[in-house]
Design an enzyme around this catalytic site. Structure first.
Site, PDB file in Angstrom:
ATOM      1  N   PHE A  42     -56.757  80.342 -11.439  1.00  0.00           N
ATOM      2  CA  PHE A  42     -57.509  81.221 -12.334  1.00  0.00           C
ATOM      3  C   PHE A  42     -58.907  80.646 -12.611  1.00  0.00           C
ATOM      4  O   PHE A  42     -59.047  79.469 -12.932  1.00  0.00           O
ATOM      5  CB  PHE A  42     -56.751  81.391 -13.655  1.00  0.00           C
ATOM      6  CG  PHE A  42     -57.487  82.249 -14.650  1.00  0.00           C
ATOM      7  CD1 PHE A  42     -57.744  83.585 -14.374  1.00  0.00           C
ATOM      8  CD2 PHE A  42     -57.949  81.712 -15.841  1.00  0.00           C
ATOM      9  CE1 PHE A  42     -58.442  84.369 -15.282  1.00  0.00           C
ATOM     10  CE2 PHE A  42     -58.644  82.492 -16.751  1.00  0.00           C
ATOM     11  CZ  PHE A  42     -58.892  83.833 -16.468  1.00  0.00           C
ATOM     12  N   GLN A  43     -59.904  81.466 -12.466  1.00  0.00           N
ATOM     13  CA  GLN A  43     -61.314  81.096 -12.658  1.00  0.00           C
ATOM     14  C   GLN A  43     -61.732  79.919 -11.779  1.00  0.00           C
ATOM     15  O   GLN A  43     -62.594  79.134 -12.149  1.00  0.00           O
ATOM     16  CB  GLN A  43     -61.628  80.821 -14.136  1.00  0.00           C
ATOM     17  CG  GLN A  43     -61.528  82.098 -14.976  1.00  0.00           C
ATOM     18  CD  GLN A  43     -62.106  81.974 -16.365  1.00  0.00           C
ATOM     19  OE1 GLN A  43     -62.126  80.896 -16.955  1.00  0.00           O
ATOM     20  NE2 GLN A  43     -62.599  83.082 -16.904  1.00  0.00           N
TER      21      GLN A  43
END
Lengths: 170, 580
Positions: B114-115
């Site tokens: 994530f990210q």
């Protein structure tokens, strides 16, 4: 830095870089970003584990050598650039090749191989695997000689180079 | 030797403190969270932006105004990609900046977490250098190296990507020992400052013999703090000076030797003096295509002395007759010493000077005056602003027509008072850059000259300005168009206007500015311009926005059409009959 004689289209640079992850990517990305063309590129560790050596052959039709060297030198991880003038460098390349070799044609192949200074690595029923280390031009010629026999698989390393002994003294 | 156990996040902030960082611009998020906790106890002021692009431009504005490196800190993924534009902007304009980005924990790198994004890969070609730190113990050294690289040699942006696990006190990988004797280790980085005396002598010889020399001054003169040395060189030799868009203020516009700004929208005298010159002395300038016009028609008779700290600039575009690698201040001082000791030569430049003054008389910067019934002239707004503000006012601009008018009609008599995006041409630069400059100089007046297209890209940072008490002022030259593109379509696309009209009515800039906590005014009438500016200058407790509704058909002159030679400079219609 010497500017090469204009008749040489390709020029070899030996680039000493810090041995860190991503350094090869930086060099490759610089060539792409500045639209410099690479003819071949080889990278390997040196005798000092902190550094690696990249041997890169650049195509001078895409950019003047001076710009290539100066832009490379701006990369923080590039420690030293040695320009090898084509007339003053020892250049070698390794080729591995598997050729079709029916028993009645093997002597002919081995004759070419001996003349080029290569080795037979293995022999199968209808194939031979050969290796050749030599100046890139000789490797080119040998590749041409093998083509009529039927090349099954071929891999070249790209060239590595050192300055010739006359130029080391300084 | 003092040592102290701490976690990587605390060490990162402490390393920034040791570098003398007084302010940073940023916005927290998941991966960088652990580094935001020690900020609470730090002496460093943190300015919370509304978009990460703003953080980058603020850091640039701060750096441009002070010469000290600007610092921005954001999280991973989208935050890192949002700051790509300022990094590239700083790279092209050689602005010292250190950007710290969060990264997913080191073991998660490469898993599409994530990210997660490949921040160092993405920014490789638009930073002077970047680092991915993999061990907490390496943080202080890496920060030291980042500041060293950003601020020495040819300045530029450096990015430091920091995985979360090495800064998170909850993770054993964040444990490190702080020591005070951290040494940088950059075996491949040796910026050269000293200049070759041989080059200086050769340059002096060319200067002594030149009949039509011009000092071509670029942004490097400001970066090298060489303003005083430049003035000595100009006055000693009596040679005229042009200052590029990046060098406005490096030589006083009011000085008799000032010829103005060269380039696509330079003034006639500066452009033509370079064209007709027999010797260009390029000082920290890079022969940008916006300065040279068509390259093979540029200054055809000129020999070139080129001084630059970046050797790759020497010969990149134009082959110099004398190339001097090194710090431009050191070089200018050496040149002044050489010319003082051995004479400046005895060439009579009277004819050249009189040609220059002829151009200055016949082709001053000028525009058709306002006539009743017409919309406000944007140039007039700049002139009023210039006349109503203190001498040391800092002006930042966005990119487009308003940028050119600001550069042309302002009078720059002080260095570091002009902040703009030259190389990358980043719309939306002015408001965040002005905020950065105002943070650096809270006691100085800071005006952002902006266009309506630009304003809509980064205007939300006025919320940051209000909340953080950074009272900048914005002169919005609102012509309802993407004005420079409109100008090109009028002149080169048969007045076929494609996608350049924004809107006459929306947004309502006054309401928008008020909603962001600003004092806001709207001006349509030339008679109201001075009053509005006077009122804006009185406001000190919040940002001010003046929406100047200016004429859409106004064009920037002079202009070298794209691809044309500088000899084909187009002057405004009312000057076209003047003999060149």
């Amino acid at each position: 830095m010497n500017v090469p004689a204009p008749e040489y289209r390709y020029h070899t640079l030996v680039v000493k870089v810090e041995n860190r992850s991503g350094v090869l990517a930086r060099v490759a990305s610089l060539f792409a970003r500045r639209a410099f063309n690479i003819e071949s590129l080889a990278v390997a560790p040196t005798d000092d584990e902190r550094f690696s050596r990249i041997t890169v052959v650049v195509d001078l039709e895409s950019a003047p050598l001076d710009q290539v060297i100066k832009q490379l030198d701006k990369l923080v991880n590039v420690v030293e650039i040695r320009e090898l003038h084509p007339g003053h460098a020892v250049e070698r390349e390794l080729m591995l090749v598997t050729v079709t070799a029916e028993p009645d044609r093997r002597d002919e192949i081995v004759e070419h191989l001996d003349r080029a200074g290569g080795k037979v690595l293995s022999v199968g029923t209808d194939h031979m695997m050969l290796s050749l280390v030599g100046p890139p031009g000789r490797v080119d010629d040998f590749e041409d000689l093998m083509r009529p026999f039927g090349i099954v698989e071929l891999q070249r390393t790209g060239r590595v180079a050192l300055a010739s002994l006359d130029d080391v003294a300084d | 030797m003092a040592t102290e156990q701490m976690d990587g996040g605390r060490a990162l902030i402490r390393a920034l403190e040791e570098e003398g960082v007084e302010v940073m611009f940023g916005l927290p998020g998941g991966a960088i969270l652990p580094v935001y906790d020690p900020i609470i106890d730090s002496s460093i002021r943190h300015v919370l932006v509304r978009h990460e692009q703003g953080a980058g431009h603020m850091a640039e504005g701060y750096a441009q105004a002070t010469g000290r490196p600007g610092v921005a800190m954001v999280t991973s993924g989208p935050a890192a990609t949002n700051i790509v534009t300022p990094l590239c902007d700083a790279y092209l304009d050689s602005i010292p900046m250190v950007v710290i980005t969060g990264q997913v924990p080191y073991p998660a790198i490469g898993t599409d977490a994530f990210q997660e994004c490949d921040t160092t890969g993405i920014t490789q070609s638009i930073t002077k250098h970047n680092f991915l730190v993999t061990e907490a113990q390496d943080i202080p050294r890496t920060i030291k190296e980042a500041f060293h690289i950003a601020t020495t040699g040819r300045p530029g942006p450096v990015l430091v990507d920091v995985p979360k696990d090495i800064v998170d006190p909850g993770n054993p990988r964040s444990a490190m020992t702080w020591t005070d004797d951290v040494q940088i280790d950059l075996p491949g980085y040796h910026p050269l400052v000293e200049v070759d005396p041989e080059g200086i002598r050769a340059a002096a010889d060319l200067l002594r013999g030149a009949e039509r020399p011009v000092l071509y001054v670029g942004g490097g003169v400001l970066k090298a703090r060489a303003v005083q040395a430049l003035r000595e060189l100009a006055e000693l030799t009596g040679i005229g000076v042009v200052t590029t868009l990046m060098a406005r203020g490096a030589f006083p516009d009011s000085h008799e030797l000032c010829l103005g700004m060269p380039g696509m929208h330079g003034n006639f005298t500066a452009v033509t003096a370079m064209q007709e010159s027999d010797l260009l002395v390029a000082l920290g300038a890079r022969f940008d295509d916006r300065v040279t016009g068509k390259l093979d028609g540029f200054a055809p008779e000129a020999k070139v002395i080129h001084v630059d700290i970046d050797p790759a600039e020497l010969g990149k575009v134009r082959r110099p007759d004398v190339a001097i690698r090194g710090d431009v201040r050191v070089a200018i001082e050496a040149l002044v010493a050489e010319l003082s000791a051995n004479g400046t030569g005895d060439v009579d430049r009277g004819a050249w000077r009189s040609r220059i003054s002829g151009w200055q008389e016949r082709f001053p910067l000028a525009y058709e005056p306002w006539a009743p019934g017409e919309a406000l002239k944007p140039q007039h707004v700049i002139e009023c602003l210039r006349d109503a503000t203190p001498d040391d006012t800092i002006v930042s601009s966005g990119v487009g027509q308003h940028q050119m008018w600001a550069s042309q009609y302002w009078k720059f008599d002080h260095p570091y008072t002009w902040i703009n995006s030259g190389g990358l041409g980043t719309m939306g630069f002015s408001i965040p850059a002005a905020i950065g400059a105002k943070v650096a100089h809270p006691d100085r007046m800071v005006w952002a000259v902006d266009g309506d297209g630009c304003f809509q890209m980064t205007g939300q940072e006025l919320v940051t300005a209000t909340v953080e008490n950074i009272p900048i002022k914005v002169a919005l030259l609102n012509n309802s168009y993407l004005g420079m593109v409109r100008q090109w379509q009028e002149m080169f696309y048969d007045e076929r206007y494609s996608e350049v009209f924004l809107s006459k009515d929306v947004p309502d800039y006054r309401m928008w500015a008020e909603s962001m906590g600003c004092e806001a005014m709207r001006v349509d009438d030339p008679d109201e311009v001075e009053g509005a500016i006077a009122k804006a200058n009185e406001v000190d407790d919040r940002p001010v926005v003046i929406d100047f509704r200016v004429a859409a058909e106004e064009k920037v002159y002079p202009m070298v059409p794209s691809g044309a030679s500088n000899s084909d400079l187009v002057v405004p219609p009312f000057q076209q009959d003047q003999p060149r």
